[in-house]
Design an enzyme around this catalytic site. Structure first.
Site, PDB file in Angstrom:
ATOM      1  N   ASP A  38      29.109   4.745   3.668  1.00 20.38           N
ATOM      2  CA  ASP A  38      29.006   4.720   5.136  1.00 20.38           C
ATOM      3  C   ASP A  38      30.358   4.774   5.842  1.00 20.38           C
ATOM      4  O   ASP A  38      30.448   5.371   6.913  1.00 20.38           O
ATOM      5  CB  ASP A  38      28.244   3.454   5.567  1.00 20.38           C
ATOM      6  CG  ASP A  38      27.782   3.496   7.022  1.00 20.38           C
ATOM      7  OD1 ASP A  38      27.324   4.565   7.473  1.00 20.38           O
ATOM      8  OD2 ASP A  38      27.879   2.473   7.713  1.00 20.38           O
TER       9      ASP A  38
ATOM     10  N   ARG B 135      20.664  -0.775  16.261  1.00 18.77           N
ATOM     11  CA  ARG B 135      21.870  -0.894  17.080  1.00 18.77           C
ATOM     12  C   ARG B 135      21.511  -0.585  18.523  1.00 18.77           C
ATOM     13  O   ARG B 135      20.607   0.197  18.795  1.00 18.77           O
ATOM     14  CB  ARG B 135      22.928   0.118  16.605  1.00 18.77           C
ATOM     15  CG  ARG B 135      23.605  -0.265  15.303  1.00 18.77           C
ATOM     16  CD  ARG B 135      24.727   0.712  14.988  1.00 18.77           C
ATOM     17  NE  ARG B 135      24.255   2.023  14.619  1.00 18.77           N
ATOM     18  CZ  ARG B 135      24.248   3.087  15.394  1.00 18.77           C
ATOM     19  NH1 ARG B 135      24.712   3.033  16.626  1.00 18.77           N
ATOM     20  NH2 ARG B 135      23.801   4.242  14.965  1.00 18.77           N
TER      21      ARG B 135
ATOM     22  N   HIS C  44      33.366   7.267   9.892  1.00 21.20           N
ATOM     23  CA  HIS C  44      31.967   7.080   9.512  1.00 21.20           C
ATOM     24  C   HIS C  44      31.662   8.060   8.372  1.00 21.20           C
ATOM     25  O   HIS C  44      30.983   9.064   8.574  1.00 21.20           O
ATOM     26  CB  HIS C  44      31.098   7.359  10.747  1.00 21.20           C
ATOM     27  CG  HIS C  44      29.674   6.932  10.608  1.00 21.20           C
ATOM     28  ND1 HIS C  44      28.669   7.459  11.400  1.00 21.20           N
ATOM     29  CD2 HIS C  44      29.066   6.031   9.800  1.00 21.20           C
ATOM     30  CE1 HIS C  44      27.523   6.898  11.086  1.00 21.20           C
ATOM     31  NE2 HIS C  44      27.731   6.029  10.108  1.00 21.20           N
TER      32      HIS C  44
ATOM     33  N   SER D 299      24.151   9.361  11.732  1.00 23.51           N
ATOM     34  CA  SER D 299      23.166   8.434  11.150  1.00 23.51           C
ATOM     35  C   SER D 299      21.862   9.194  10.870  1.00 23.51           C
ATOM     36  O   SER D 299      21.461  10.052  11.655  1.00 23.51           O
ATOM     37  CB  SER D 299      22.884   7.283  12.136  1.00 23.51           C
ATOM     38  OG  SER D 299      24.091   6.690  12.544  1.00 23.51           O
TER      39      SER D 299
ATOM     40  N   GLY E  12      19.544  16.634  -4.951  1.00 15.48           N
ATOM     41  CA  GLY E  12      20.453  16.884  -6.083  1.00 15.48           C
ATOM     42  C   GLY E  12      20.995  18.313  -6.097  1.00 15.48           C
ATOM     43  O   GLY E  12      22.085  18.577  -6.620  1.00 15.48           O
TER      44      GLY E  12
ATOM     45  N   LYS F 161      30.096  -1.992  11.591  1.00 16.14           N
ATOM     46  CA  LYS F 161      30.353  -1.019  12.655  1.00 16.14           C
ATOM     47  C   LYS F 161      31.424  -1.537  13.619  1.00 16.14           C
ATOM     48  O   LYS F 161      32.240  -0.770  14.122  1.00 16.14           O
ATOM     49  CB  LYS F 161      29.059  -0.711  13.411  1.00 16.14           C
ATOM     50  CG  LYS F 161      27.936  -0.163  12.538  1.00 16.14           C
ATOM     51  CD  LYS F 161      28.319   1.123  11.871  1.00 16.14           C
ATOM     52  CE  LYS F 161      27.144   1.738  11.114  1.00 16.14           C
ATOM     53  NZ  LYS F 161      27.520   2.967  10.395  1.00 16.14           N
TER      54      LYS F 161
ATOM     55  N   ARG G 207      15.578  -1.964   6.407  1.00 15.39           N
ATOM     56  CA  ARG G 207      16.818  -1.857   5.631  1.00 15.39           C
ATOM     57  C   ARG G 207      16.791  -2.640   4.332  1.00 15.39           C
ATOM     58  O   ARG G 207      16.052  -3.616   4.197  1.00 15.39           O
ATOM     59  CB  ARG G 207      17.977  -2.415   6.483  1.00 15.39           C
ATOM     60  CG  ARG G 207      18.214  -1.673   7.788  1.00 15.39           C
ATOM     61  CD  ARG G 207      19.025  -0.451   7.561  1.00 15.39           C
ATOM     62  NE  ARG G 207      19.221   0.362   8.756  1.00 15.39           N
ATOM     63  CZ  ARG G 207      20.278   1.134   8.955  1.00 15.39           C
ATOM     64  NH1 ARG G 207      21.243   1.206   8.059  1.00 15.39           N
ATOM     65  NH2 ARG G 207      20.371   1.874  10.045  1.00 15.39           N
TER      66      ARG G 207
ATOM     67  N   TYR H  71      20.166  -8.228  14.564  1.00 22.26           N
ATOM     68  CA  TYR H  71      20.064  -7.006  13.753  1.00 22.26           C
ATOM     69  C   TYR H  71      21.415  -6.635  13.106  1.00 22.26           C
ATOM     70  O   TYR H  71      22.452  -6.653  13.779  1.00 22.26           O
ATOM     71  CB  TYR H  71      19.551  -5.822  14.597  1.00 22.26           C
ATOM     72  CG  TYR H  71      19.705  -4.522  13.826  1.00 22.26           C
ATOM     73  CD1 TYR H  71      18.821  -4.217  12.788  1.00 22.26           C
ATOM     74  CD2 TYR H  71      20.758  -3.652  14.074  1.00 22.26           C
ATOM     75  CE1 TYR H  71      18.992  -3.071  12.034  1.00 22.26           C
ATOM     76  CE2 TYR H  71      20.928  -2.504  13.331  1.00 22.26           C
ATOM     77  CZ  TYR H  71      20.047  -2.219  12.305  1.00 22.26           C
ATOM     78  OH  TYR H  71      20.230  -1.095  11.554  1.00 22.26           O
ATOM     79  N   GLY H  72      21.370  -6.242  11.855  1.00 19.08           N
ATOM     80  CA  GLY H  72      22.558  -5.964  11.041  1.00 19.08           C
ATOM     81  C   GLY H  72      23.702  -5.242  11.745  1.00 19.08           C
ATOM     82  O   GLY H  72      24.819  -5.751  11.834  1.00 19.08           O
TER      83      GLY H  72
ATOM     84  N   CYS I 253      21.177  11.361   8.472  1.00 22.15           N
ATOM     85  CA  CYS I 253      21.297  12.721   7.944  1.00 22.15           C
ATOM     86  C   CYS I 253      21.550  12.714   6.432  1.00 22.15           C
ATOM     87  O   CYS I 253      21.980  13.717   5.870  1.00 22.15           O
ATOM     88  CB  CYS I 253      22.418  13.482   8.641  1.00 22.15           C
ATOM     89  SG  CYS I 253      22.017  13.964  10.317  1.00 22.15           S
TER      90      CYS I 253
ATOM     91  N   ASN J 227      22.219  19.870  -3.790  1.00 21.89           N
ATOM     92  CA  ASN J 227      23.453  19.951  -2.989  1.00 21.89           C
ATOM     93  C   ASN J 227      24.690  19.959  -3.881  1.00 21.89           C
ATOM     94  O   ASN J 227      25.796  20.284  -3.441  1.00 21.89           O
ATOM     95  CB  ASN J 227      23.521  18.798  -1.992  1.00 21.89           C
ATOM     96  CG  ASN J 227      22.410  18.888  -0.956  1.00 21.89           C
ATOM     97  OD1 ASN J 227      21.857  19.970  -0.734  1.00 21.89           O
ATOM     98  ND2 ASN J 227      22.066  17.773  -0.336  1.00 21.89           N
TER      99      ASN J 227
ATOM    100  N   ARG K 237      22.218  17.824  11.181  1.00 23.46           N
ATOM    101  CA  ARG K 237      20.864  18.318  10.913  1.00 23.46           C
ATOM    102  C   ARG K 237      20.592  19.457  11.886  1.00 23.46           C
ATOM    103  O   ARG K 237      20.417  19.217  13.083  1.00 23.46           O
ATOM    104  CB  ARG K 237      19.893  17.156  11.131  1.00 23.46           C
ATOM    105  CG  ARG K 237      18.431  17.450  10.961  1.00 23.46           C
ATOM    106  CD  ARG K 237      17.627  16.217  11.340  1.00 23.46           C
ATOM    107  NE  ARG K 237      17.821  15.132  10.398  1.00 23.46           N
ATOM    108  CZ  ARG K 237      17.114  14.959   9.294  1.00 23.46           C
ATOM    109  NH1 ARG K 237      16.118  15.779   9.001  1.00 23.46           N
ATOM    110  NH2 ARG K 237      17.362  13.941   8.483  1.00 23.46           N
TER     111      ARG K 237
ATOM    112  N   THR L 185      23.770   8.307   2.503  1.00 25.65           N
ATOM    113  CA  THR L 185      23.576   7.491   1.298  1.00 25.65           C
ATOM    114  C   THR L 185      23.033   8.360   0.154  1.00 25.65           C
ATOM    115  O   THR L 185      23.481   8.241  -0.985  1.00 25.65           O
ATOM    116  CB  THR L 185      22.648   6.293   1.611  1.00 25.65           C
ATOM    117  OG1 THR L 185      23.236   5.558   2.693  1.00 25.65           O
ATOM    118  CG2 THR L 185      22.498   5.370   0.425  1.00 25.65           C
ATOM    119  N   ASN L 186      22.106   9.271   0.473  1.00 28.91           N
ATOM    120  CA  ASN L 186      21.574  10.158  -0.577  1.00 28.91           C
ATOM    121  C   ASN L 186      22.676  11.029  -1.180  1.00 28.91           C
ATOM    122  O   ASN L 186      22.746  11.223  -2.389  1.00 28.91           O
ATOM    123  CB  ASN L 186      20.481  11.079  -0.016  1.00 28.91           C
ATOM    124  CG  ASN L 186      19.203  10.319   0.313  1.00 28.91           C
ATOM    125  OD1 ASN L 186      19.068   9.146  -0.035  1.00 28.91           O
ATOM    126  ND2 ASN L 186      18.282  10.968   1.001  1.00 28.91           N
TER     127      ASN L 186
HETATM  128  C1  OXD Z   1      24.219   3.686  11.135  1.00 28.17           C
HETATM  129  C2  OXD Z   1      24.182   2.734   9.997  1.00 28.17           C
HETATM  130  O1  OXD Z   1      23.483   3.485  12.105  1.00 28.17           O
HETATM  131  O2  OXD Z   1      24.931   2.972   9.025  1.00 28.17           O
HETATM  132  O3  OXD Z   1      24.981   4.646  11.069  1.00 28.17           O
HETATM  133  O4  OXD Z   1      23.445   1.744  10.042  1.00 28.17           O
HETATM  134 MN    MN Z   2      26.309   4.534   9.395  1.00 31.38          MN
END
Ligand code: OXD
Ligand code: MN
Length: 596
Positions: free
Chosen positions: A288, A82, A239, A261, A505, A219, A380, A210-211, A263, A507, A411, A266-267
């Site tokens: 997300d 981005r 977000h 972003s 895990g 976004k 990605r 780019y995505g 941090c 967490n 973080r 997704t995990n």
């Molecule tokens: C971000 C994403 O940058 O989700 O937050 O790609």
């Molecule tokens: Mn994001």
């Protein structure tokens, strides 16, 4: 209008929506594509476009035995992330965009972009992508239409959104849809602009493939335009990941969490509880973005507007994120990881044995001595949400899920404890507004420096951040059953630089305390910064390496010197936003100082 060859190929009839047809015609006249392709979202269409993308060398077919339905894409090396410096909010008054956004006057920006788009699709095909953000039939769902000259965008959008006929059906004859235009142009960073026009519900993105810059539903619509729509319509576009935590008795708690972003959203969203948590289960609603709106029963309901994951690949393996690995096993597009000539893929952190003959993300041959990363750090995977073995059935619920807990985090090597709970909603908004996170490797020289990223929305808030805080504060009047608000930090270190908490895990232990606090079942201690669990309030059974009360104390320590510095650092943001900062937040700051 030029030839509409999808109707010939797939027998699709053009929509009858006059507003949509008129707008497409206008853009066709401006950009003069050779052909127009109306996407219907069918499997036949996917096959047809994928074959074209392979023929045009935009996609590379991976080994279909190892990676069924998976393809590979190299982006232009100048176009891998981005671009915040080229991202604009274009509203009439500069102060409505606020001091944290780039601003441009709508008319000037339209003139400039239309100039760049004039004739830009000559010799190319323009794809018309009608799409939904949100499940079909949900009152929270929004319709967007993206006009793009990139086949890669079409194939990603069909994973990330509900696309094609389903969206046209949802739209009907309505004129209320987001108008998005995208052209890669010549992919020159000097001619790259990602522009949002909230008052017109419109987006124009040029010069990038780019995505995050070009999958306009994500976004651009779901966060920047969405946050502005949410302010006017009484909801929140955030977000945030969304997860469902189910306890051994089958009781479900829905949690929304905002981390900047990189941090680990997704995990966290795909977490698998440790062995010792028999009968507990985490399922993923979203990884997300969350749209949250008060329901008729007074609770706050959330949907995930997306239908897929656009996740960072490096560092992902069976241990760090088992479900992400399963999610990318089939029907996935990999962008900028490393590959082999025989159609395998690899990335740093996948395993310790890079295959021989590896080709790096730039297309050069690579070996461990190359001195460069084989996969780009921001490479990605785009995978359908249904690939995730632990996707929540609730991800398709049109009414969304009732949120009990909102979690903020960043973080932080010091200062911030593992977990604490806000005293109330206003205090929680203050905690979210002051989130800070250490910058990761991408920005050389600033490693470890804390950047304020309020509610993880700094790059994504489509209007004045001070007004956004105000909107959050006002929401408490519309929600009868307010979610509890928490702050977490998985990254605190001891004086030797070692992480104090195992993370991943484990967490789950924090999540259990959070859920039980929401149910009024777990104890906590009132401290200067909020409610905190004591050692005995958390389940530490079977934690790897053990957890002594002393170590836990170090994890949860409130160090007054560190907090003094923290308050000074928070001032940077507050001074920047001073003009529009709600006084409730100044007041919270004063209260915190007096408690400390
Ligand atoms: C971000 C994403 O940058 O989700 O937050 O790609
Ligand atoms: Mn994001």
């Amino acid at each position: 209008m030029s030839k509409t060859f999808s109707s010939e190929t797939f027998g699709q009839t053009l929509p009858s929506n006059k507003k949509l047809l008129a707008w497409v015609k206008e853009v066709v006249e401006l950009t003069t594509p050779d052909q127009i392709f109306w996407c219907d979202g069918s499997e036949e269409e996917k096959e047809f476009l994928t074959k074209q993308a392979v023929d045009q060398k935009i996609l590379i077919k991976l080994d279909q035995k190892k990676w069924p339905g998976c393809y590979y894409h190299h982006s232009n090396p100048n176009d891998v992330a981005r671009v915040e410096q080229s991202t604009f909010i274009c509203c009439e008054r500069k102060e409505d965009a606020g001091p944290t956004n780039n601003w441009a006057a709508p008319k000037e920006m339209y003139d400039k972009l239309h100039g760049m788009l004039r004739g830009a699709m000559k010799g190319r095909t323009m794809y018309v992508i009608p799409y939904l953000m949100g499940p079909a039939g949900s009152p929270m769902t929004k319709v967007g239409v993206e006009l793009t000259d990139s086949i890669y965008v079409v194939l990603n959008m069909r994973i990330m959104t509900r696309m094609g006929k389903v969206a046209l059906k949802h739209l009907g004859e309505n004129s209320d849809f987001n108008r998005g235009i995208h052209s890669v142009l010549d992919c020159d960073p000097a001619r790259r602009f990602i522009c949002h026009f909230p008052q017109d519900n419109a987006i124009i993105s040029v010069g990038s493939g780019y995505g995050g810059n070009v999958l306009l539903g994500k976004k651009c619509l779901a966060l920047r335009i969405g946050s502005a729509l949410g302010r006017n319509e009484g909801w929140l576009a955030e977000h945030m990941l969304l997860l469902c935590l189910e306890d051994p008795e089958g009781k479900k708690t829905y949690v929304a969490a905002a981390f900047p972003s990189a941090c680990g959203k997704t995990n966290f969203a795909m977490m698998i509880p440790p062995e010792s948590f028999k009968g507990w289960k985490v399922t993923t609603v979203g990884d997300d973005i969350a749209w949250m709106k008060p329901g008729a029963d007074g609770r706050l309901y959330a949907i995930n507007p997306e239908a897929g994951y656009f996740g960072v690949v490096p560092g992902t393996n069976n241990k760090s994120n088992f479900n992400a690995m399963r999610s990318m096993e089939c029907d996935t597009i990999f962008t900028n990881v490393a590959r082999t000539p025989d159609g395998d893929v690899w990335w740093e952190g996948k395993d310790n044995s890079p295959p021989k003959d590896l080709i790096d993300w730039k297309g050069n041959s690579w070996n461990p001595e190359s001195g460069e990363k084989a996969a780009h750090p921001n490479s990605r995977f785009t995978a359908p949400m249904k690939n995730n073995p632990d996707v929540a059935e609730e991800a398709e619920w049109p009414e969304g899920v009732p949120i009990s807990a909102i979690v903020f985090g960043g973080r932080r090597a010091n200062t911030m404890p593992l977990v604490f709970q806000a005293f109330n909603w206003i205090h929680g908004v203050y905690i979210g507004a002051t989130v800070g996170s250490e910058m990761t490797a991408a920005a050389a020289g600033t490693l470890g420096q804390v950047r304020r990223d309020p509610m993880a929305m700094l790059p994504f808030c489509g209007y004045n951040m001070g007004k956004y805080f105000d909107h959050w504060l006002e929401m408490r009047r519309m929600i009868k059953v307010l979610p509890r608000i928490f702050h977490v930090n998985w990254f605190r270190k001891d004086s030797y630089g070692n992480f104090l908490w195992p993370g991943f895990g484990e967490n789950m232990r924090v999540l259990q305390w959070i859920a039980e606090r929401c149910q009024g079942r777990a104890n906590g201690l009132e401290t200067a910064i909020g409610w905190m669990p004591r050692y005995e309030d958390m389940n530490m059974n079977g934690i790897p390496g053990g957890m002594t009360p002393e170590r836990f104390e170090a994890l949860q320590k409130i160090d007054f010197e560190e907090w003094r510095r923290e308050l000074i650092l928070q001032d940077e943001l507050f001074i920047k936003l001073y003009r529009d900062l709600p006084k409730e937040l100044m007041c919270q700051r004063e209260l915190l100082i007096s408690r400390l």
